[in-house]
Enzyme design. Structure first.
Site, mmCIF file in Angstrom:
data_model
loop_
_atom_site.group_PDB
_atom_site.id
_atom_site.type_symbol
_atom_site.label_atom_id
_atom_site.label_comp_id
_atom_site.label_asym_id
_atom_site.label_seq_id
_atom_site.Cartn_x
_atom_site.Cartn_y
_atom_site.Cartn_z
ATOM 1 N N LYS A 253 -6.735 -60.974 -36.177
ATOM 2 C CA LYS A 253 -7.586 -61.081 -34.990
ATOM 3 C C LYS A 253 -7.069 -62.134 -34.007
ATOM 4 O O LYS A 253 -7.138 -61.921 -32.804
ATOM 5 C CB LYS A 253 -9.052 -61.310 -35.350
ATOM 6 C CG LYS A 253 -9.338 -62.549 -36.157
ATOM 7 C CD LYS A 253 -10.801 -62.587 -36.598
ATOM 8 C CE LYS A 253 -10.998 -63.450 -37.827
ATOM 9 N NZ LYS A 253 -10.413 -64.799 -37.794
ATOM 10 N N ARG B 110 1.461 -65.857 -44.939
ATOM 11 C CA ARG B 110 1.260 -66.800 -43.839
ATOM 12 C C ARG B 110 1.259 -68.237 -44.348
ATOM 13 O O ARG B 110 1.706 -69.156 -43.660
ATOM 14 C CB ARG B 110 -0.068 -66.487 -43.130
ATOM 15 C CG ARG B 110 -0.270 -67.320 -41.884
ATOM 16 C CD ARG B 110 -1.460 -66.841 -41.086
ATOM 17 N NE ARG B 110 -2.715 -67.289 -41.654
ATOM 18 C CZ ARG B 110 -3.921 -66.921 -41.199
ATOM 19 N NH1 ARG B 110 -4.014 -66.094 -40.192
ATOM 20 N NH2 ARG B 110 -5.014 -67.373 -41.751
ATOM 21 N N ARG C 68 -1.172 -74.062 -43.031
ATOM 22 C CA ARG C 68 -2.613 -74.204 -42.886
ATOM 23 C C ARG C 68 -3.192 -74.656 -44.213
ATOM 24 O O ARG C 68 -2.916 -74.086 -45.256
ATOM 25 C CB ARG C 68 -3.225 -72.864 -42.479
ATOM 26 C CG ARG C 68 -3.305 -72.694 -40.984
ATOM 27 C CD ARG C 68 -3.904 -71.380 -40.614
ATOM 28 N NE ARG C 68 -5.252 -71.171 -41.139
ATOM 29 C CZ ARG C 68 -6.119 -70.352 -40.567
ATOM 30 N NH1 ARG C 68 -5.793 -69.708 -39.467
ATOM 31 N NH2 ARG C 68 -7.303 -70.177 -41.092
ATOM 32 N N ARG D 96 -19.808 -65.458 -36.725
ATOM 33 C CA ARG D 96 -19.487 -65.113 -38.106
ATOM 34 C C ARG D 96 -20.741 -65.015 -38.970
ATOM 35 O O ARG D 96 -20.623 -64.712 -40.157
ATOM 36 C CB ARG D 96 -18.567 -66.175 -38.708
ATOM 37 C CG ARG D 96 -17.070 -65.821 -38.637
ATOM 38 C CD ARG D 96 -16.335 -67.052 -39.075
ATOM 39 N NE ARG D 96 -15.069 -66.875 -39.706
ATOM 40 C CZ ARG D 96 -13.911 -67.137 -39.105
ATOM 41 N NH1 ARG D 96 -13.877 -67.454 -37.827
ATOM 42 N NH2 ARG D 96 -12.788 -67.077 -39.777
ATOM 43 N N ARG E 165 -12.843 -67.594 -48.559
ATOM 44 C CA ARG E 165 -12.966 -67.038 -47.201
ATOM 45 C C ARG E 165 -13.309 -65.550 -47.237
ATOM 46 O O ARG E 165 -14.092 -65.064 -46.438
ATOM 47 C CB ARG E 165 -11.676 -67.293 -46.412
ATOM 48 C CG ARG E 165 -11.645 -68.716 -45.853
ATOM 49 C CD ARG E 165 -10.257 -69.216 -45.599
ATOM 50 N NE ARG E 165 -9.572 -68.521 -44.540
ATOM 51 C CZ ARG E 165 -8.251 -68.417 -44.450
ATOM 52 N NH1 ARG E 165 -7.485 -68.977 -45.366
ATOM 53 N NH2 ARG E 165 -7.713 -67.798 -43.445
HETATM 54 P P1 AMP Z 1 -10.068 -68.855 -38.396
HETATM 55 O O1 AMP Z 1 -8.922 -69.555 -37.755
HETATM 56 O O2 AMP Z 1 -10.896 -68.047 -37.439
HETATM 57 O O3 AMP Z 1 -9.670 -68.074 -39.617
HETATM 58 O O4 AMP Z 1 -11.070 -70.016 -38.910
HETATM 59 C C1 AMP Z 1 -10.634 -70.966 -39.861
HETATM 60 C C2 AMP Z 1 -11.837 -71.664 -40.477
HETATM 61 O O5 AMP Z 1 -12.600 -72.316 -39.474
HETATM 62 C C3 AMP Z 1 -12.822 -70.750 -41.199
HETATM 63 O O6 AMP Z 1 -12.440 -70.454 -42.524
HETATM 64 C C4 AMP Z 1 -14.088 -71.604 -41.142
HETATM 65 O O7 AMP Z 1 -14.046 -72.661 -42.082
HETATM 66 C C5 AMP Z 1 -13.989 -72.231 -39.752
HETATM 67 N N1 AMP Z 1 -14.615 -71.371 -38.718
HETATM 68 C C6 AMP Z 1 -14.018 -70.777 -37.653
HETATM 69 N N2 AMP Z 1 -14.888 -70.084 -36.921
HETATM 70 C C7 AMP Z 1 -16.094 -70.236 -37.528
HETATM 71 C C8 AMP Z 1 -17.400 -69.744 -37.274
HETATM 72 N N3 AMP Z 1 -17.651 -68.934 -36.225
HETATM 73 N N4 AMP Z 1 -18.398 -70.108 -38.125
HETATM 74 C C9 AMP Z 1 -18.174 -70.910 -39.176
HETATM 75 N N5 AMP Z 1 -16.963 -71.403 -39.486
HETATM 76 C C10 AMP Z 1 -15.923 -71.068 -38.685
#
Ligand code: AMP
Length: 190
Positions: A16, A130, A136, A91, A147
């Site tokens: 995404k 990744r 990361r 989310r 996750r």
């Molecule tokens: P992402 O880069 O979108 O995969 O986000 C990495 C991490 O950030 C996630 O595993 C969550 O810990 C946190 N995170 C990002 N967006 C959200 C959200 N909308 N709600 C809660 N946690 C988030």
């Protein structure tokens, strides 16, 4: 052209972020990624970063009130008034409701919610790959499992939420970045 307000969501590893960036460049609107904003806050050791860090490292969702605050602040900025690509938000149902309330306040409407679907085995493979490429802190096997579970339990119910509002478009996430991008373009124009 009218404002473009789109959101992209999907399980971790579905691509995404990559697709949201492409689409944002192509449409000339900002990509609003809560993951990127939270990682920046962690790196800068801000109050938000301190509240988010442990949850992120464990693969858990960051509490709604923290993420909602960050997103609201971002969407109220000037460059987001002509549109945005939301990447990784909402989310949870509570976040989707907060987004609805914010859009009402801004007198704006969500045009489309695009979900990228990929099978779970392929997702784990992509995420582990990744983990070797980027560093990361949440791309280890245990955090990946958490996750996935968070996605299944808290985020997947949003499919019904947006389906009921008739804005959902499901896109097959298999294949190359270009192939998926093409499907997303078709979904937006449909
Ligand atoms: P992402 O880069 O979108 O995969 O986000 C990495 C991490 O950030 C996630 O595993 C969550 O810990 C946190 N995170 C990002 N967006 C959200 C959200 N909308 N709600 C809660 N946690 C988030």
């Amino acid at each position: 052209m009218s404002a473009r307000r789109l959101l992209i969501f999907g399980p971790p590893g579905a691509g995404k972020g990559t697709q949201a960036r492409r689409l944002a460049d192509r449409l000339g609107v900002p990509q609003v990624s809560t993951g990127d904003m939270l990682r920046a806050s962690v790196a800068a050791d801000t109050e938000v970063g301190r509240r988010a860090r442990a949850h992120m490292d464990a693969g858990e969702l960051v509490p709604d009130e923290v993420v909602i605050g960050v997103t609201e602040e971002r969407l109220e900025q000037r460059d987001a008034q002509q549109g945005f690509i939301l990447d990784g938000f909402p989310r949870t149902v509570a976040q989707a409701e907060a987004l609805d309330a914010l859009l009402r306040k801004l007198n704006a409407r969500l045009e489309r919610c695009i979900t990228i679907s990929v099978g779970e085995d392929e997702l784990v493979q992509r995420l582990l790959k990744r983990a070797h490429l980027e560093r990361r802190s949440d791309d280890n096997e245990q955090a990946i499992r958490v996750r996935m579970a968070e996605y299944r339990e808290k985020t997947a119910p949003l499919l019904d939420y947006y389906r009921a509002r008739e804005v959902l478009a499901e896109v097959d996430g298999r294949g190359s970045v270009e192939e998926v991008a093409q499907r997303i373009e078709e979904a937006i124009c449909a």
